[in-house]
Enzyme design. Structure first.
Site, short mmCIF file in Angstrom:
data_model
loop_
_atom_site.label_atom_id
_atom_site.label_comp_id
_atom_site.label_asym_id
_atom_site.label_seq_id
_atom_site.Cartn_x
_atom_site.Cartn_y
_atom_site.Cartn_z
CG HIS A 25 -0.74 -1.42 4.29
ND1 HIS A 25 -1.83 -1.67 3.48
CD2 HIS A 25 -1.23 -1.42 5.56
CE1 HIS A 25 -2.91 -1.83 4.22
NE2 HIS A 25 -2.58 -1.68 5.49
CB CYS A 26 -0.63 1.92 -0.80
SG CYS A 26 0.67 1.13 -1.75
CB ALA A 27 -3.93 -1.02 -3.04
CB THR A 28 0.11 -3.35 -4.44
OG1 THR A 28 0.66 -2.09 -4.81
CG2 THR A 28 -1.21 -3.56 -5.17
NE ARG A 29 3.04 0.62 -4.56
CZ ARG A 29 3.00 1.84 -5.07
NH1 ARG A 29 4.11 2.49 -5.30
NH2 ARG A 29 1.86 2.42 -5.32
#
Length: 483
Positions: A25-29
């Protein structure tokens, strides 16, 4: 929020844990690699309130959840899917295996240029500030700020030096990044870049004039002449040289005895690659790079507003495929060779496209009665105006289709206008409202008008298409609304 239940619902909609090959995962996804994206239950994902949107790119299937939420959902998702902790790079590498040769080439360019973008953006924006200080008639009739206030002259000169550094020594940045991407030692790549811009060489920007006068300096080695010409501001020569360096080093690491490896491998890698660069690779790729740049500039200058409209129409579809990452290499060359090109026309057109996507999304916000669509559209629309379009593009416009048509129409009209008025950028940056600082001072007004056109046409067109869509569905007796 029941994160475990959310994770379970998402996993089921994705086809179960058997269909998930990798996850991070990244910051939002959530960033996922799936064995078969055809097994995804898109309807179920779209119906979940926590899911703000989904899209597939670069071999990854991405689920937008929002900051904070994504961290908690990922923990439960990884446990349910039986996956170990992975970085986004691991997932990108896994996803790359699913790409075709063209997509892999584009990804390679992206991997090389994305890490050096901050340096290019910093230099370019400083160049924009210098332009604001030195441009006549921008703030004062008949004068620049520096001419009106001579005490600012050295400040402008200082900023100009800072701005030029990234472009003068561009081969060092690219050499480091490209050699690392090709599997070699990045510090050897940096050394190769330094070799290509060494002060003992004829400055690359003076090559044309020296060639016309027949005054190109050479090394005369056993009767064989090698031109002593630098490669300041070039892209293709250092890319090719970095590839040769990485492969040469890799070959030597395998063949040279370990006792001699640390001495012989760096020595031969730099010497062999340097020799090939100045005798063969450099001259050929310099000519190819000049032809490419001249061809792109010619195409833009000769097709005028028609070419601008076509590029603006196609820019968002190109973004969907991920092919827009290949433009970074072209833009870098256009900016590095600004004396000849005048700057980059790609950045302003990208901005027109982003503004149009944001306007179409905000138009959906004003007409939809769906609370979930409103929630996504409000944040996604503003984000697109600021230069980040993925939430708007994949979360709203492509799903509803008619906003996407409205957006590319607005982008095409605005791009035709800025092509007609020769708007060009002197820097990379956020392609949207903040992009004003990246634009040549004499084109700022035209850029602002272009943004207004893009927003207005996309917004009005989206509302028009929404009403037509609503009427069509009413006539078909579906009872559904456009949004």
């Amino acid at each position: 929020m029941d994160y475990k239940q959310i994770a379970q619902d998402i996993l089921l909609a994705l086809g179960g844990k058997e269909n998930v090959a990798a996850a991070a995962h990244c910051a939002t996804r959530l960033r996922l690699v799936l064995h078969d994206e055809g097994k995804v239950d898109q309807t179920k994902l779209d119906s979940m309130d926590v899911v703000k949107g989904t899209f597939s790119t670069g071999g990854q299937y991405q689920v937008i959840l929002g900051s904070g939420t994504v961290n908690e959902v990922y923990k439960e998702f990884a446990n349910l899917a039986g996956l170990s902790e992975m970085s986004t790079k691991d997932v990108k590498d896994a996803g790359a295996k699913k790409l075709n040769p063209l997509q892999r080439f584009v990804k390679m360019l992206s991997d090389i240029f994305v890490p050096i973008i901050p340096a290019i953006v910093a230099g370019g924006l400083l160049m924009g500030i210098n332009n604001l200080l030195t441009a006549k008639d921008l703030f004062i009739a008949g004068k620049s700020l520096v001419e009106a206030h001579p005490e600012m002259a050295d400040l402008a000169a200082l900023i100009n030096t800072f701005a030029n550094a990234a472009f003068v020594f561009l081969p060092i940045l690219i050499g480091f990044s490209a050699t690392q991407r090709f599997g070699g030692n990045p510090y050897l790549g940096a050394a190769l870049g330094m070799l290509m811009v060494h002060p003992d060489l004829l400055n690359g920007w003076s090559y044309g004039a020296a060639l016309a006068k027949g005054e190109i300096p050479v090394w005369n080695i056993f009767g064989f002449e090698i031109q002593k010409v630098g490669y300041q501001g070039t892209v293709l020569p250092v890319l090719a040289a970095s590839f040769i360096l990485a492969k040469t080093e890799t070959f030597l690491r395998r063949t040279v005895p370990s006792a001699l490896d640390n001495l012989v491998t760096p020595l031969l890698s730099i010497f062999v690659t340097g020799l090939l660069t100045f005798t063969l690779v450099g001259p050929i790729t310099r000519s190819a790079g000049n032809l490419l740049t001249d061809g792109i500039v010619w195409l833009y200058d000769t097709t005028g507003f028609v070419g601008g409209a076509l590029f603006g129409l196609l820019y968002a579809p190109i973004v969907i495929t991920g092919m827009h990452h290949s433009f970074i290499a072209v833009e870098t060359q256009l900016l590095a060779d600004m004396a000849k090109t005048g700057g980059s026309f790609i950045f302003p057109i990208a901005a027109m496209s982003n503004i149009a996507q944001g306007a179409a999304t905000l138009a959906v916000l004003t007409i939809t009665k769906d609370a979930k669509v409103k929630g996504v559209a409000s944040a996604a629309g503003i984000s697109a105006l600021l230069g980040i379009t993925e939430p708007a593009l994949f979360g709203v416009n492509l799903k509803l289709k008619y906003p996407f048509i409205g957006a590319i129409t607005g982008s095409a009209v605005a791009s035709a206008f800025i092509a007609l008025t020769k708007v060009k950028a002197t820097a990379l940056g956020a392609a949207g409202l903040p992009g004003i600082i990246s634009i040549k001072p004499d084109s700022i007004i035209s850029y602002i008008i272009g943004m207004a056109i893009s927003f207005a046409v996309a917004f009005v067109m989206t509302i028009f298409l929404a009403k037509r869509e609503g009427k069509k569905q009413s006539q078909n007796g579906t009872g559904k609304k456009a949004a």
